[in-house]
Design a protein around this motif. Structure first.
Motif, PDB file in Angstrom:
ATOM      1  N   ALA A  22     -10.108   8.463   3.196  1.00  0.00           N
ATOM      2  CA  ALA A  22      -8.515   8.004   3.079  1.00  0.00           C
ATOM      3  C   ALA A  22      -7.475   8.883   3.663  1.00  0.00           C
ATOM      4  O   ALA A  22      -6.652   8.206   4.092  1.00  0.00           O
ATOM      5  CB  ALA A  22      -8.435   7.847   1.604  1.00  0.00           C
ATOM      6  N   LEU A  23      -7.666  10.194   3.593  1.00  0.00           N
ATOM      7  CA  LEU A  23      -6.934  11.131   4.221  1.00  0.00           C
ATOM      8  C   LEU A  23      -7.034  10.981   5.874  1.00  0.00           C
ATOM      9  O   LEU A  23      -5.837  10.989   6.119  1.00  0.00           O
ATOM     10  CB  LEU A  23      -7.223  12.264   3.732  1.00  0.00           C
ATOM     11  N   ALA A  24      -7.974  10.896   6.332  1.00  0.00           N
ATOM     12  CA  ALA A  24      -8.297  10.640   7.771  1.00  0.00           C
ATOM     13  C   ALA A  24      -7.514   9.335   8.128  1.00  0.00           C
ATOM     14  O   ALA A  24      -6.569   9.464   9.326  1.00  0.00           O
ATOM     15  CB  ALA A  24      -9.658  10.520   8.254  1.00  0.00           C
ATOM     16  N   ALA A  25      -7.633   8.408   7.543  1.00  0.00           N
ATOM     17  CA  ALA A  25      -6.872   7.121   7.932  1.00  0.00           C
ATOM     18  C   ALA A  25      -5.343   7.339   7.685  1.00  0.00           C
ATOM     19  O   ALA A  25      -4.765   6.599   8.408  1.00  0.00           O
ATOM     20  CB  ALA A  25      -7.308   5.884   6.920  1.00  0.00           C
ATOM     21  N   LEU A  26      -4.828   7.992   6.489  1.00  0.00           N
ATOM     22  CA  LEU A  26      -3.510   8.234   6.370  1.00  0.00           C
ATOM     23  C   LEU A  26      -2.902   9.037   7.424  1.00  0.00           C
ATOM     24  O   LEU A  26      -1.801   8.781   8.283  1.00  0.00           O
ATOM     25  CB  LEU A  26      -3.584   8.706   5.042  1.00  0.00           C
ATOM     26  N   ALA A  27      -3.746  10.000   7.966  1.00  0.00           N
ATOM     27  CA  ALA A  27      -3.186  10.880   9.088  1.00  0.00           C
ATOM     28  C   ALA A  27      -3.074  10.510  10.447  1.00  0.00           C
ATOM     29  O   ALA A  27      -2.227  10.676  11.381  1.00  0.00           O
ATOM     30  CB  ALA A  27      -4.012  12.151   9.109  1.00  0.00           C
ATOM     31  N   SER A  28      -3.891   9.387  10.592  1.00  0.00           N
ATOM     32  CA  SER A  28      -3.976   8.597  11.964  1.00  0.00           C
ATOM     33  C   SER A  28      -2.921   7.548  11.859  1.00  0.00           C
ATOM     34  O   SER A  28      -2.887   6.735  12.868  1.00  0.00           O
ATOM     35  CB  SER A  28      -5.395   8.166  12.133  1.00  0.00           C
ATOM     36  N   ASP A  29      -2.503   7.137  10.975  1.00  0.00           N
ATOM     37  CA  ASP A  29      -1.395   5.779  10.951  1.00  0.00           C
ATOM     38  C   ASP A  29      -0.109   6.394  11.282  1.00  0.00           C
ATOM     39  O   ASP A  29       0.706   7.167  10.417  1.00  0.00           O
ATOM     40  CB  ASP A  29      -1.450   5.431   9.450  1.00  0.00           C
ATOM     41  N   PRO A  72       0.982  -1.042  -0.112  1.00  0.00           N
ATOM     42  CA  PRO A  72       0.030   0.074   0.122  1.00  0.00           C
ATOM     43  C   PRO A  72       0.911   1.297  -0.123  1.00  0.00           C
ATOM     44  O   PRO A  72       2.131   1.341   0.670  1.00  0.00           O
ATOM     45  CB  PRO A  72      -0.835  -0.231   1.351  1.00  0.00           C
ATOM     46  N   HIS A  73       0.410   2.159  -0.583  1.00  0.00           N
ATOM     47  CA  HIS A  73       1.254   3.635  -0.893  1.00  0.00           C
ATOM     48  C   HIS A  73       0.391   4.675  -0.322  1.00  0.00           C
ATOM     49  O   HIS A  73      -1.044   4.771  -0.733  1.00  0.00           O
ATOM     50  CB  HIS A  73       1.696   3.817  -2.181  1.00  0.00           C
ATOM     51  N   TYR A  74       0.700   5.873   0.062  1.00  0.00           N
ATOM     52  CA  TYR A  74       0.084   6.991   0.434  1.00  0.00           C
ATOM     53  C   TYR A  74      -0.273   8.134  -0.834  1.00  0.00           C
ATOM     54  O   TYR A  74      -1.231   8.711  -0.682  1.00  0.00           O
ATOM     55  CB  TYR A  74       0.773   7.869   1.456  1.00  0.00           C
TER      56      TYR A  74
END
Length: 730
Positions: free
Chosen positions: A463-470, A444-446
Motif C-alpha cells: 500500500a505504501l509503495a502504491a501511494l508513493a508511486s501515485d 480513497p484516502h492516503y
C-alpha cells in the motif's frame, strides 16, 4: 563488483537542479547586499508600512516597556503546582520572582516581550547570552473570553528544574527555538568553545527585510531614479507567483480556476513563508532568499507525533505541512491569495475569503453543509479548517482544507471536524450523518496506508509503495510513505525507490532516501550516490547519511569525492546547531557509519557535555563500543546512564542486549523485561524480551508477554510470527 556510475551523477544532478529551481528568482550575486531597515523601506512604501504596524509580525518581539508589556506586573502572585511566581515592577524594569534552574526562587528581569495575541511570553536574559522564555505567560484575550490572567503553559504537569520543559532548559531557549522567526537578519552567534551566545539582529521584529531580503541594492536602484537600469530593481527576491494571475469561477463547478500566463510552477512565496510557518530544522547559518526551503532547512514530513495518520495536525507544526496536502496548493493558490502579506489579516470576513474562489450560491447553502447558515456550522472553516489549541489558548487552523472523514475516525482512529463540534456524539453517528447527506461512497484516502505503515500491518508495504508511486498524491504524503518502506518490506522496492529518487519534489526524494537506508551497497551506489550532488542541501545531506556505510573499495574516485563533499556538508549542517546534543548524536552516527570510531566517540562525548541526560547518545555510544568489541565499556556507560535516567526504556533495552553478548543471561532478562514494562508502546522491546524468555527461561512466560503486546499492537508482524512459533512448541 557493483556497476560504476560516473557521468550519470553529474547529468542527474544538473537535471534535478533545473527542476527544483523552477520559478525561483534568487538574489543577484554581483554585490554584497546589506540590510537598510524598515524606516528606509517605509519612505517609499508608506501604505505597506501602515498595514504592517500592529501586525503579528510587528509584535513578534519587542523590548519590555510600559507600551509593550501586556501582563499585570503589580505584585500579582501566580501559583502552579507548589511554585509561586510573583510579577512586579522595580522602577522601569519588569520583574518576576520564580523558580530558577537550581530549584530556588530568584528575581529575574524581563528583557523582551514575545508575541501579543492571544498570549504574550516574556524573555529572561542570562549572563551567557541566552534568553529563556518563561513557562508562565499572560493570557491577552479579553476577560469575557477567559483572558487577562497569568497561566502556565503546561497546566496539568509539574515541570521541575532539569526537565526538558522547564523554562530554563535548552528547549525553552529563544536563541535556538524561536529567534530565527521572530527577528530580522538574525545571527545566532553561538560559540562552541565558550558555550556562549552573542546573538544579533538588524531589527528585533519580523520587519520588511525578513521577507524581502536585504534592501541595499533596491534602495540604490530607487535612489538612481531615471538612470536605474536593473530590471530586477535590486530586489533580493521577486515574488512573482501571483503576477498576472486571476481566479475565475467556473459556473459549472462553482470553483475558481487559475488563469494566468502559465502553470503554477513558482513556489517562491510559499517557500519563503514556510521558512517560519513550517515544522523544520535549520541546516545553514545563512538564509538564501528566493530559493527553495530545502536549500537552508529540512522540513518535517507527516511523522508520527507531529501529524495524525491521515495528515491532520497533531503537534505544533504550523501550516506548511498541512497546506501542501491541500487541493488549493495543487491548484496554485498562494498564502497571499487568502492573507494580506503586510497586515497578515484574512482577505474577507466570515466566509468572505472562501467566497472569492467558491461560489456562495453553490457552497454557502444548507444543501451543501446541512447546517444553519447563520450558525457556527455554516462557517466554511468549521468543517474544512478546524482548529486545534496550542499553548493552552492559541487555536491554529489545519490548512489542509480537507473534507471531514468520520469514516476514517472509525477505521484508523483519526479525529474529524464533525465530532470536534458535536462533542457529545460519536464518530459512528458522524459517519452515518455524512452518508445520509452525501451518499455512501467516499473517495480513497492516503490515511489508511500511512496508518498501516506506522503500525507495520501485514501488506502495508504494498500500500505504501502504491501511494508513493501515485503522482496525483501530494509530495509530502508520498515522501512520508517512502520513509516507511525500510520497516515494511515490499517486492520491487528498488524500482519504487529508483522512481522516487528522481522525483522533482525534494520532499519525495528526501523520503525515498530514508526508505533507502536498508539497500545493499550495490543498490545504494546506483540509486543514492547520484543525489550526493543534488542542488538542494537537505536532499544532499540526507544522501550523505545513506551513502556513508558503503565500503570505499566498492566506489570509484569520483563517487568517493562526491560522498566526501556531501559528508562535509552534513557535518557543517549539524554544527549550525552546535549547542544541541542532537547534533552530536547525528555526527557520531555518520562517523560510525564511515568507520571513524574515534571521531564518533568524540562527538558522542561532546553531546553528553552539553546534556548528560540525553538518552539516545548513551545507547549509540554503547553500540559503538559493541562494534569495537568493548561491551564491558558499553555496560558501564549504560549503567551510569540508568543511574541518571532510571526510567529510560531504551537504556534498559540496550543494557539487556549488551548483557546477552557478555553471557549474563539472568541480568539480561531483567534489563529486557524492565524495558518492555517501561515502554509498552514499543513492540520491539516486548518481542526481544519474549524471545529471550523462550530461549532461557519460560516459554509460557514468553507466550504471555507476546499475547499482552499483541493486544496493544494487534498486527505487528514480528509478534505475530513469534506467537505462531511459540504455539508450535507446545
Amino acid at each position: 563488483m557493483p556497476r560504476r556510475v560516473r557521468g550519470h551523477m553529474a547529468t542527474l544532478g544538473a537535471a534535478l537542479a533545473a527542476i527544483s529551481c523552477i520559478g525561483a528568482e534568487p538574489a543577484p550575486t554581483d554585490e554584497a547586499l546589506e540590510y537598510v531597515g524598515r524606516a528606509r523601506c517605509a519612505s517609499c512604501h508608506p501604505q505597506q508600512d501602515t498595514l504592517w504596524q500592529g501586525s503579528d509580525h510587528d509584535l513578534a518581539m519587542e523590548p519590555a516597556t510600559v507600551g509593550t508589556v501586556l501582563g499585570r506586573f503589580d505584585s500579582t502572585v501566580f501559583v502552579h503546582d507548589g511554585v509561586t511566581s510573583t510579577f512586579y515592577r522595580r522602577g522601569d524594569a519588569f520583574m518576576v520572582r520564580t523558580e530558577g534552574p537550581d530549584g530556588t526562587l530568584d528575581d529575574y528581569e524581563v528583557a523582551y516581550t514575545f508575541g501579543a495575541r492571544p498570549l504574550q511570553q516574556y524573555l529572561i536574559p542570562f549572563p551567557d547570552g541566552r534568553y529563556q522564555a518563561l513557562g508562565v505567560a499572560w493570557d491577552a484575550r479579553p476577560a469575557s473570553e477567559g483572558g487577562q490572567r497569568w497561566f502556565h503553559l503546561y497546566p496539568n504537569e509539574r515541570i521541575p528544574p532539569g526537565d526538558e520543559l522547564h523554562w530554563t532548559s535548552p528547549n525553552q531557549r529563544w536563541n535556538y527555538m524561536c529567534a530565527e522567526c521572530h527577528s530580522t537578519a538574525l545571527r545566532k552567534g553561538y560559540d562552541r568553545t565558550s558555550d556562549r551566545y552573542q546573538t544579533t539582529w538588524s531589527e528585533i521584529d519580523v520587519s520588511c527585510e525578513a521577507c524581502h531580503g536585504p534592501g541595499s541594492a533596491h534602495a540604490a536602484w530607487a535612489d538612481a531614479g531615471a538612470t536605474a537600469t536593473d530590471p530586477r530593481m535590486g530586489l533580493a527576491v521577486i515574488y512573482s507567483d501571483r503576477r498576472d494571475v486571476a481566479w475565475v469561477i467556473d459556473a459549472a463547478t462553482g470553483i475558481a480556476e487559475r488563469r494566468g500566463p502559465g502553470p503554477a510552477v513558482s513556489r517562491v512565496e510559499i517557500e519563503s513563508c514556510a521558512r517560519c510557518h513550517a515544522r523544520r530544522g535549520q541546516i545553514t547559518g545563512e538564509y538564501d532568499y528566493g530559493r527553495p526551503l530545502t536549500t537552508t532547512h529540512r522540513p518535517a514530513l507527516l511523522e508520527a507525533g507531529l501529524y495524525h495518520a491521515d495528515g491532520q495536525i497533531l503537534d505544533e507544526v504550523y501550516v506548511y505541512g498541512s497546506f501542501l496536502q491541500s487541493r488549493m496548493y495543487q491548484a496554485g493558490v498562494t498564502c497571499s491569495d487568502c492573507h494580506d502579506p503586510h497586515s497578515l489579516s484574512v482577505r474577507g470576513d466570515g466566509n468572505g475569503v472562501c467566497a472569492t474562489c467558491h461560489l456562495p450560491s453553490t457552497f454557502e447553502t444548507q444543501t451543501h453543509h446541512f447546517h444553519d447558515p447563520d450558525g457556527a456550522g455554516g462557517q466554511c472553516v468549521a468543517c474544512h479548517a478546524p482548529s486545534r489549541p496550542y499553548m493552552v489558548v492559541d487555536p491554529r487552523r489545519d490548512h489542509s482544507f480537507r473534507i471531514p472523514r468520520p469514516d476514517l475516525s472509525l477505521s484508523i482512529g483519526t479525529p474529524n471536524a464533525c465530532t470536534g463540534c458535536h462533542d457529545d456524539r460519536s464518530s459512528d453517528w458522524a459517519a452515518s450523518a455524512v452518508s445520509r447527506s452525501y451518499g455512501p461512497t467516499r473517495r480513497p484516502h492516503y490515511g489508511p496506508a500511512l496508518h498501516a505503515g506506522r503500525e507495520r500491518h501485514a501488506g502495508a508495504g504494498g500500500a505504501l509503495a502504491a501511494l508513493a508511486s501515485d503522482s496525483t498524491v501530494p509530495g509530502i504524503v508520498r515522501g512520508t510513505a517512502l520513509t516507511m518502506l525500510a520497516q515494511n518490506p515490499v517486492r520491487d522496492v528498488e524500482q519504487v525507490l529508483a522512481q522516487a529518487l528522481t522525483d522533482p519534489d525534494p520532499l519525495v526524494r528526501m523520503g525515498a532516501l530514508t526508505g533507502a537506508a536498508g539497500l545493499d551497497p550495490g543498490a545504494t551506489i546506483r540509486l543514492v550516490f547520484p543525489l550526493l550532488t543534488d542542488s538542494l542541501l537537505a536532499v544532499q545531506i540526507a544522501a550523505a547519511r545513506v551513502a556513508a556505510p558503503v565500503p570505499s573499495p566498492l566506489i570509484g574516485d569520483e563517487e568517493r569525492a562526491a560522498r566526501q563533499a556531501a559528508v562535509e556538508a552534513y557535518r557543517a549542517s549539524q554544527l549550525v546547531n552546535a549547542e544541541r546534543p542532537e547534533s552530536f548524536l547525528n555526527l557520531g552516527g555518520i562517523e560510525t557509519a564511515l568507520g571513524n570510531y574515534e571521531e564518533a566517540e568524540r562527538a558522542y562525548r561532546a553531546g553528553l557535555e552539553l546534556d548528560q541526560r540525553f538518552e539516545p547518545i548513551y545507547v549509540n555510544l554503547a553500540d559503538l563500543y559493541r562494534l569495537q568489541q568493548r561491551d564491558t565499556d558499553g555496560e558501564s556507560v549504560l549503567r551510569n546512564a540508568i543511574g541518571l535516567l532510571p526510567e529510560g526504556a531504551a537504556l534498559h533495552h540496550a543494557l539487556g542486549l549488551t548483557l546477552v553478548r557478555l553471557g549474563q543471561r539472568e541480568a539480561a532478562l531483567g534489563a529486557l523485561g524492565r524495558a518492555a514494562a517501561l515502554a509498552p508502546e514499543a513492540p520491539r522491546y516486548a518481542y526481544v524480551f519474549a524471545v529471550a524468555l523462550s530461549e532461557w527461561s519460560s516459554a509460557d512466560s514468553a507466550r504471555r508477554i507476546v499475547a499482552q503486546a499483541l493486544e496493544r499492537h494487534p498486527s505487528d508482524p514480528e509478534l505475530e510470527l513469534l506467537q505462531r512459533q511459540l504455539a508450535e512448541r507446545r
